[in-house]
Design a protein around this motif. Sequence first.
Motif, short mmCIF file in Angstrom:
data_model
loop_
_atom_site.label_atom_id
_atom_site.label_comp_id
_atom_site.label_asym_id
_atom_site.label_seq_id
_atom_site.Cartn_x
_atom_site.Cartn_y
_atom_site.Cartn_z
N ARG A 257 3.15 2.03 -1.63
CA ARG A 257 3.13 0.86 -0.75
C ARG A 257 3.26 1.28 0.71
NH1 ARG A 257 7.21 -4.20 -0.87
NH2 ARG A 257 8.63 -2.73 0.10
N GLU A 258 4.15 2.25 0.96
CA GLU A 258 4.34 2.72 2.32
C GLU A 258 3.02 3.28 2.87
OE1 GLU A 258 7.85 5.22 2.79
OE2 GLU A 258 6.80 6.13 4.50
N HIS A 259 2.36 4.05 2.00
CA HIS A 259 1.09 4.62 2.43
C HIS A 259 0.07 3.51 2.72
CE1 HIS A 259 -1.88 7.76 2.91
NE2 HIS A 259 -2.73 6.89 2.39
N PHE A 260 0.04 2.53 1.84
CA PHE A 260 -0.91 1.42 2.01
C PHE A 260 -0.68 0.72 3.35
CE2 PHE A 260 -3.02 -2.55 1.49
CZ PHE A 260 -4.02 -2.33 0.55
N GLU A 261 0.61 0.45 3.63
CA GLU A 261 0.92 -0.33 4.84
C GLU A 261 0.67 0.44 6.14
OE1 GLU A 261 4.99 -1.33 3.78
OE2 GLU A 261 4.42 -3.45 3.76
N CYS A 268 -8.02 -3.32 6.53
CA CYS A 268 -9.06 -4.16 5.93
C CYS A 268 -8.51 -5.09 4.84
CB CYS A 268 -10.15 -3.28 5.32
SG CYS A 268 -10.97 -2.22 6.51
N HIS A 269 -7.52 -4.62 4.06
CA HIS A 269 -7.03 -5.39 2.92
C HIS A 269 -5.71 -6.10 3.23
CE1 HIS A 269 -9.85 -3.72 -0.04
NE2 HIS A 269 -9.68 -2.54 0.53
N ALA A 270 -5.49 -7.20 2.56
CA ALA A 270 -4.20 -7.89 2.66
C ALA A 270 -3.48 -7.80 1.32
CB ALA A 270 -4.42 -9.35 3.03
N ILE A 271 -2.16 -7.64 1.38
CA ILE A 271 -1.31 -7.82 0.20
C ILE A 271 -0.18 -8.72 0.68
CG2 ILE A 271 0.23 -6.71 -1.46
CD1 ILE A 271 -1.48 -4.22 -1.32
N ARG A 272 -0.21 -9.96 0.23
CA ARG A 272 0.78 -10.93 0.72
C ARG A 272 2.19 -10.48 0.36
NH1 ARG A 272 -0.78 -15.20 -2.30
NH2 ARG A 272 -2.76 -14.19 -2.78
N GLY A 273 3.11 -10.57 1.34
CA GLY A 273 4.47 -10.12 1.12
C GLY A 273 4.68 -8.71 1.66
N THR A 274 3.61 -8.08 2.20
CA THR A 274 3.73 -6.76 2.82
C THR A 274 3.18 -6.85 4.24
OG1 THR A 274 1.54 -5.88 2.29
CG2 THR A 274 3.20 -5.76 0.55
N LYS A 275 3.18 -5.70 4.93
CA LYS A 275 2.66 -5.70 6.31
C LYS A 275 1.13 -5.68 6.32
CE LYS A 275 6.51 -2.93 7.87
NZ LYS A 275 6.73 -1.48 7.83
#
Length: 342
Positions: A257-261, A268-275
């Motif tokens: 998750r840290e890497h994703f954020e 480009c992508h959204a994950i609701r509840g994250t940055k």
Amino acid sequence: MNRPLRLLPLLAPLLLLAGCDGAGVQSVLDPAGPQADRIDIVWRLMLWVCGAFYLMVLGFLAVAVLRHRRRRRAEGEPPEPHPGREGGLRAALAGWVGLIALGLLTLIAASYVVDRRLAHASGKQGLNVQVTAHQWWWEVEYLDEDPSKRFKTANELRLPAGVPVRIELRSSDVIHSFWVPNLHGKLDLIPGRANEIHLIPERTGRFRGQCAEFCGLQHAHMAFDVTVEERGAFEAWRAHQVTTAAEPATELARKGREHFETSHCAMCHAIRGTKAAGSVAPDLTHLAGRATIAAGALPNTRGNLAAWIADPQGIKPGSRMPFIGLEPDELDALTAYLETLR
Ligand code: CUA
């Protein structure tokens, strides 16, 4: 080749049509709602009318060939006199023209009536969905007057059985054609224009939608899943979709998750509840609940996810998903995290 076998190609179209009847996840001949049902009726009518004419033409051709042979065999004999022949031929020709006109009129009337019925299918509606075309994926947004009940997903449609659905079709950068043959006919998604399709899925099941208009390199990889389920199951799915993403439970997933954020992903992508709040690529909040990735290009498994992230251009050349060059441990953490997004 003997003679009966030589005639086989002439009958091929009818054999083919006889063979494609029956159930299918992407079939015009297996309607799961009233709109597709009407289209199916016109389809069958066209098959029978055109099939009957085809057989009649073949019959006349066979008679002409046989007569010609008989005459050749009896060459030398004087032709038999046919006093009433001219009149008989004229009557037969008039009958044939009349028959053709009747057949064509039947088809015109049937397609007109069905087209009008489909155009007036709007009216009462239970569910509002907006589908937006991208190169090359489908953005799906479930609309609601209450903003907290809106959510986005990608390349999948879930619909409650028996509930009228209005699907608004828009496009950002490409012309696709929205087609779920088990539910309705085709309708284009055109930049700068909003189209609407109204349908009522009546039978539960999984169907396959597919872009029906050539839209470039990845036209073939433009599928989407359509799941029609009982109302209770649909409401449960919907209630889950509006929730934010699950917290990662393992250290590896947390790293992912840290890497994703903090990397390209979040741009480009959204994950609701994250940055991560990008909006040009699919919303991944509940990615793990989807059956496929990359618009039906691959089944959604951890191995395929890793392959897709590692080499998107190898799997779907021309797609907007870039090569980001991850280290193996980063890729491992990332897929471990994405797998938790149920
Ligand atoms: Cu979109 Cu073909």
